[in-house]
Design an enzyme around this catalytic site. Structure first.
Site, PDB file in Angstrom:
ATOM      1  N   ARG A 122     -67.011  -3.018 -23.696  1.00  0.00           N
ATOM      2  CA  ARG A 122     -66.300  -2.074 -22.824  1.00  0.00           C
ATOM      3  C   ARG A 122     -64.790  -2.292 -22.783  1.00  0.00           C
ATOM      4  O   ARG A 122     -64.136  -1.909 -21.819  1.00  0.00           O
ATOM      5  CB  ARG A 122     -66.872  -2.100 -21.394  1.00  0.00           C
ATOM      6  CG  ARG A 122     -68.354  -1.780 -21.308  1.00  0.00           C
ATOM      7  CD  ARG A 122     -68.773  -1.423 -19.894  1.00  0.00           C
ATOM      8  NE  ARG A 122     -70.217  -1.204 -19.828  1.00  0.00           N
ATOM      9  CZ  ARG A 122     -71.112  -2.144 -19.518  1.00  0.00           C
ATOM     10  NH1 ARG A 122     -70.710  -3.361 -19.217  1.00  0.00           N
ATOM     11  NH2 ARG A 122     -72.390  -1.858 -19.499  1.00  0.00           N
ATOM     12  N   LYS A 144     -54.296   7.176 -28.769  1.00  0.00           N
ATOM     13  CA  LYS A 144     -55.398   8.042 -29.188  1.00  0.00           C
ATOM     14  C   LYS A 144     -56.183   7.312 -30.265  1.00  0.00           C
ATOM     15  O   LYS A 144     -55.650   6.983 -31.327  1.00  0.00           O
ATOM     16  CB  LYS A 144     -54.864   9.358 -29.766  1.00  0.00           C
ATOM     17  CG  LYS A 144     -54.578  10.417 -28.729  1.00  0.00           C
ATOM     18  CD  LYS A 144     -54.465  11.771 -29.413  1.00  0.00           C
ATOM     19  CE  LYS A 144     -54.057  12.862 -28.467  1.00  0.00           C
ATOM     20  NZ  LYS A 144     -53.944  14.165 -29.164  1.00  0.00           N
ATOM     21  N   GLU A 186     -45.273  14.272 -40.353  1.00  0.00           N
ATOM     22  CA  GLU A 186     -45.263  13.998 -38.915  1.00  0.00           C
ATOM     23  C   GLU A 186     -43.837  13.724 -38.403  1.00  0.00           C
ATOM     24  O   GLU A 186     -43.537  13.964 -37.235  1.00  0.00           O
ATOM     25  CB  GLU A 186     -46.199  12.832 -38.560  1.00  0.00           C
ATOM     26  CG  GLU A 186     -47.669  13.073 -38.917  1.00  0.00           C
ATOM     27  CD  GLU A 186     -48.462  13.912 -37.891  1.00  0.00           C
ATOM     28  OE1 GLU A 186     -47.840  14.481 -36.965  1.00  0.00           O
ATOM     29  OE2 GLU A 186     -49.695  13.995 -38.022  1.00  0.00           O
ATOM     30  N   LYS A 228     -42.294  10.082 -29.551  1.00  0.00           N
ATOM     31  CA  LYS A 228     -43.696   9.897 -29.202  1.00  0.00           C
ATOM     32  C   LYS A 228     -43.825   9.116 -27.892  1.00  0.00           C
ATOM     33  O   LYS A 228     -44.608   9.496 -27.006  1.00  0.00           O
ATOM     34  CB  LYS A 228     -44.412   9.147 -30.338  1.00  0.00           C
ATOM     35  CG  LYS A 228     -45.906   8.943 -30.114  1.00  0.00           C
ATOM     36  CD  LYS A 228     -46.731  10.133 -30.564  1.00  0.00           C
ATOM     37  CE  LYS A 228     -48.211   9.950 -30.313  1.00  0.00           C
ATOM     38  NZ  LYS A 228     -49.009   9.796 -31.528  1.00  0.00           N
ATOM     39  N   GLU A 238     -52.876  13.914 -22.351  1.00  0.00           N
ATOM     40  CA  GLU A 238     -52.754  15.248 -22.940  1.00  0.00           C
ATOM     41  C   GLU A 238     -53.271  16.344 -22.028  1.00  0.00           C
ATOM     42  O   GLU A 238     -54.119  17.155 -22.412  1.00  0.00           O
ATOM     43  CB  GLU A 238     -53.476  15.292 -24.293  1.00  0.00           C
ATOM     44  CG  GLU A 238     -53.054  16.500 -25.106  1.00  0.00           C
ATOM     45  CD  GLU A 238     -53.551  16.426 -26.554  1.00  0.00           C
ATOM     46  OE1 GLU A 238     -53.360  15.395 -27.195  1.00  0.00           O
ATOM     47  OE2 GLU A 238     -54.110  17.424 -27.015  1.00  0.00           O
ATOM     48  N   ARG A 242     -48.085  16.709 -24.059  1.00  0.00           N
ATOM     49  CA  ARG A 242     -48.506  15.962 -25.252  1.00  0.00           C
ATOM     50  C   ARG A 242     -49.186  16.858 -26.285  1.00  0.00           C
ATOM     51  O   ARG A 242     -49.162  16.567 -27.484  1.00  0.00           O
ATOM     52  CB  ARG A 242     -49.434  14.800 -24.857  1.00  0.00           C
ATOM     53  CG  ARG A 242     -49.820  13.935 -26.032  1.00  0.00           C
ATOM     54  CD  ARG A 242     -50.448  12.619 -25.634  1.00  0.00           C
ATOM     55  NE  ARG A 242     -50.778  11.850 -26.826  1.00  0.00           N
ATOM     56  CZ  ARG A 242     -51.244  10.611 -26.839  1.00  0.00           C
ATOM     57  NH1 ARG A 242     -51.433   9.983 -25.691  1.00  0.00           N
ATOM     58  NH2 ARG A 242     -51.501   9.997 -27.970  1.00  0.00           N
ATOM     59  N   ASN A 246     -49.534  18.324 -31.359  1.00  0.00           N
ATOM     60  CA  ASN A 246     -50.585  18.806 -32.265  1.00  0.00           C
ATOM     61  C   ASN A 246     -50.124  19.998 -33.099  1.00  0.00           C
ATOM     62  O   ASN A 246     -50.960  20.705 -33.671  1.00  0.00           O
ATOM     63  CB  ASN A 246     -51.833  19.174 -31.461  1.00  0.00           C
ATOM     64  CG  ASN A 246     -52.402  17.988 -30.708  1.00  0.00           C
ATOM     65  OD1 ASN A 246     -52.477  16.892 -31.249  1.00  0.00           O
ATOM     66  ND2 ASN A 246     -52.769  18.195 -29.449  1.00  0.00           N
ATOM     67  N   HIS A 249     -51.922  21.058 -36.201  1.00  0.00           N
ATOM     68  CA  HIS A 249     -53.112  20.212 -36.312  1.00  0.00           C
ATOM     69  C   HIS A 249     -54.426  20.979 -36.228  1.00  0.00           C
ATOM     70  O   HIS A 249     -55.411  20.553 -36.831  1.00  0.00           O
ATOM     71  CB  HIS A 249     -53.081  19.108 -35.249  1.00  0.00           C
ATOM     72  CG  HIS A 249     -52.186  17.953 -35.603  1.00  0.00           C
ATOM     73  ND1 HIS A 249     -50.839  18.106 -35.850  1.00  0.00           N
ATOM     74  CD2 HIS A 249     -52.438  16.625 -35.775  1.00  0.00           C
ATOM     75  CE1 HIS A 249     -50.310  16.922 -36.151  1.00  0.00           C
ATOM     76  NE2 HIS A 249     -51.259  16.014 -36.103  1.00  0.00           N
ATOM     77  N   HIS A 253     -56.745  20.439 -39.100  1.00  0.00           N
ATOM     78  CA  HIS A 253     -58.086  19.857 -38.983  1.00  0.00           C
ATOM     79  C   HIS A 253     -59.125  20.725 -39.680  1.00  0.00           C
ATOM     80  O   HIS A 253     -60.086  20.220 -40.257  1.00  0.00           O
ATOM     81  CB  HIS A 253     -58.462  19.666 -37.510  1.00  0.00           C
ATOM     82  CG  HIS A 253     -57.731  18.538 -36.844  1.00  0.00           C
ATOM     83  ND1 HIS A 253     -57.780  18.317 -35.483  1.00  0.00           N
ATOM     84  CD2 HIS A 253     -56.929  17.571 -37.346  1.00  0.00           C
ATOM     85  CE1 HIS A 253     -57.046  17.255 -35.186  1.00  0.00           C
ATOM     86  NE2 HIS A 253     -56.521  16.793 -36.297  1.00  0.00           N
ATOM     87  N   HIS A 266     -54.089  13.778 -44.206  1.00  0.00           N
ATOM     88  CA  HIS A 266     -53.829  14.400 -42.915  1.00  0.00           C
ATOM     89  C   HIS A 266     -52.450  15.071 -42.867  1.00  0.00           C
ATOM     90  O   HIS A 266     -52.313  16.220 -42.442  1.00  0.00           O
ATOM     91  CB  HIS A 266     -53.951  13.334 -41.814  1.00  0.00           C
ATOM     92  CG  HIS A 266     -53.604  13.825 -40.451  1.00  0.00           C
ATOM     93  ND1 HIS A 266     -54.333  14.791 -39.797  1.00  0.00           N
ATOM     94  CD2 HIS A 266     -52.583  13.499 -39.604  1.00  0.00           C
ATOM     95  CE1 HIS A 266     -53.800  15.032 -38.612  1.00  0.00           C
ATOM     96  NE2 HIS A 266     -52.739  14.263 -38.462  1.00  0.00           N
TER      97      HIS A 266
END
Lengths: 364, 364
Positions: A122, A144, A186, A228, A238, A242, A246, A249, A253, A266
């Site tokens: 955990r 993330k 990026e 960032k 987010e 934030r 993306n 993205h 994706h 990516h």
């Protein structure tokens, strides 16, 4: 070159980002963040032969008990079986809750290792040592973490912050050309979203960046991480701002998932996806053809694709609907109000999105 | 019977626990916690035929779009393939970040579903509807979620709080006798750790609890949850006091992992493990034979095992070293300073632990 340091301000989960040359030899930067002197380094088959042994030796010389896990290299391994190899290694080496996990590699290693750290017992401490431009400017910062699901990229993950990010610019010496370019996507993103002045700097610096001028690369990493860190400090989970990070993205994706993970990098998918976002913004009347051309041009200068593979428009839409940016059934996309001025919007209809995609695909 | 409500005080992650009869018919208690009117109910093959359809119908009648996932029943399914069935169902039903996941079942369903909620799209809201005594008094409250790893129980998980816990005492009507008894082990635990007065009440109420007297069961659930809520509010991430709730669990996890998940119920393993902890405490001179006898007696009254299976002492120790309660290589166990007075301690040597186990195992 001097080392530069940024701070990600998140209360008791704040952490430093060190950027510069020779940092992988700097035990003084790493040791203060290793609570107990026990660490497990996770790397991949490409990066491990270059940087794992020196880092492990440095830590051992300072009294740290070090184990290691070497994973296969590639986005197609950002999955459960690979994640489980980290868990197996942690259990076999009797890693405790207080053992530190160190991610040594690019975005895939960082995302997978970070997620392993979030889940093992955990939650255990972890450190990001990004060795690609993409991971240095983006994925190593902000917490993330995730693995992919066959139906969607980064679908299974956690927000889980590292204790430290160590971005050694020297590791970019060994980065394949194609990955260097993918990382630039990026960097360009920050300029397009929120910093037109930085975009101008990137446009004029691209020849030097592609030639791996270290002063320019360090500057690009520093300014990207500063953006960032600022955004993440204000909106860690987010719920608002934030999401602008993306840009490109959701389209990207779809490309990555549609082609199969690992076919396009990516950053390549983000470049083509950002051009689609610009195209759509123009179709909504929010920007003009000159702005679209500038978006296309900067990616072209960086040697990146400016159109997507022809997956079929319906398949694109289907894949995009599986993305995380869907709310009440509507796609929420990052679009342009201008250069350096991005917004999250659900204003585009499916027909408009489809038309923008159709205008920006080319045969594979 | 009137409904009682407790609050788990965790700042902006605070949530209510409602306890009482007929709560599964109370849309007014559930609806305020469903942000968007979209929910996915996760249950198992045993519980679903009894309670899933009425709950889904109630929600649908109130305008909620409901999907469902029915998993196999048993601790041996608290694993990655089963977790992945939840992810598949979420993706196939186009669940969004704002969709609510509802865990309808016992501890395995709650732990697995909670972990799925923690990871899907990096976190979605979830509600616990525990239908076993064990999950009502313990696992549904406090945000510990996890799945098992072949080498260790609950090794892969997250701290992730629900939005609501709805403990409907009526669901205990259909609980198998063996599971009712197993649930009592965790009720007894609160008395043994921190509330001698409650322990006395349990000892005198056990015949009524075993006869499923609803007033007594509701009281047992309420007082157990009050203890749990108080401890969790003070130490959510188990850096201190919360560890006391693991009384008997390190021994117990060894039994569960050693026999294979699902052979002994969790509560049965905790009962035998707690007797081992009492035995060890006596061997350290911290409590006397009368206290050990009282611990043994209360579990015996509840129809629970008071000795462990004979796995071999070395195998016990090996399994215990894989547990999460190891720090700097030393086992940290919850031991007795007295009845109602537990402490976390690494004072026992491996030899002493081995001797206590050997004294409290019997042939299978």
């Amino acid at each position: 070159m001097t080392q530069q340091t940024l701070q990600v301000a998140l209360g008791d989960r704040s952490y430093p980002i060190h950027i510069g040359s020779g940092l992988l030899q700097r035990a003084d930067l790493i040791l203060p963040h290793l609570g107990r002197k026990k660490a497990v380094i996770v790397s991949n088959e490409t990066v491990a032969p270059l940087y794992l042994e020196p880092l492990a030796a440095l830590l051992r010389a300072n009294g740290v008990a070090v184990s290691q896990v070497v994973l296969p290299d590639g986005e197609e391994f950002k999955d459960w079986p690979t994640l489980n190899r980290i868990f197996d290694a942690l259990l076999e080496s009797r890693a405790e809750r207080s053992t530190t996990l160190i991610a040594l590699g690019g975005g895939v290693i960082g995302d997978t290792t970070g997620f392993a750290a979030a889940c093992y017992q955990r939650g255990m401490p972890f450190i990001q040592v990004p060795t690609t431009l993409l991971s240095q400017v983006d994925s190593s910062v902000g917490g993330k973490t995730a693995i992919n699901h066959p139906l969607g990229k980064n679908m299974i993950g956690a927000f889980y912050q590292p204790k430290l990010v160590l971005a050694d610019i020297d590791t970019l010496d060994t980065l394949p050309e194609r990955e260097l370019k993918a990382g630039l996507a990026e960097v360009i993103k920050y300029g397009l979203i929120r910093d037109p002045q930085f975009l101008g700097w990137i446009e004029s610096s691209l020849p030097g960046l592609l030639a791996r001028d270290k002063v320019l690369l360090a500057e690009a990493v520093y300014r990207s991480c500063a953006h960032k860190a600022e955004v993440v400090a204000r909106d860690e989970r987010e719920t608002g701002e934030r999401a602008l990070l993306n840009l490109g993205h959701t389209f990207g994706h779809a490309i990555e998932t549609g082609l199969g993970y690992g076919v396009w990098l990516h950053g390549e998918a983000v470049a083509a996806g950002t051009v689609m976002a610009a195209e759509l913004s123009a179709r909504l009347g929010w920007i003009g053809p000159a702005e679209v051309a500038r978006v296309e041009s900067v990616f072209r200068l960086a040697g990146l694709p400016v159109s997507g593979p022809d997956l079929g428009v319906e398949h694109y839409l289907e894949l995009m609907r599986h993305d995380k940016k869907v709310e009440a059934g509507k796609l929420r996309l990052v679009l342009f109000r201008g250069i350096g001025d991005a917004v999250v919007s659900d204003a585009a209809s499916d027909e408009q999105i489809a038309a923008a995609i159709a205008a920006r695909v080319s045969a594979a």
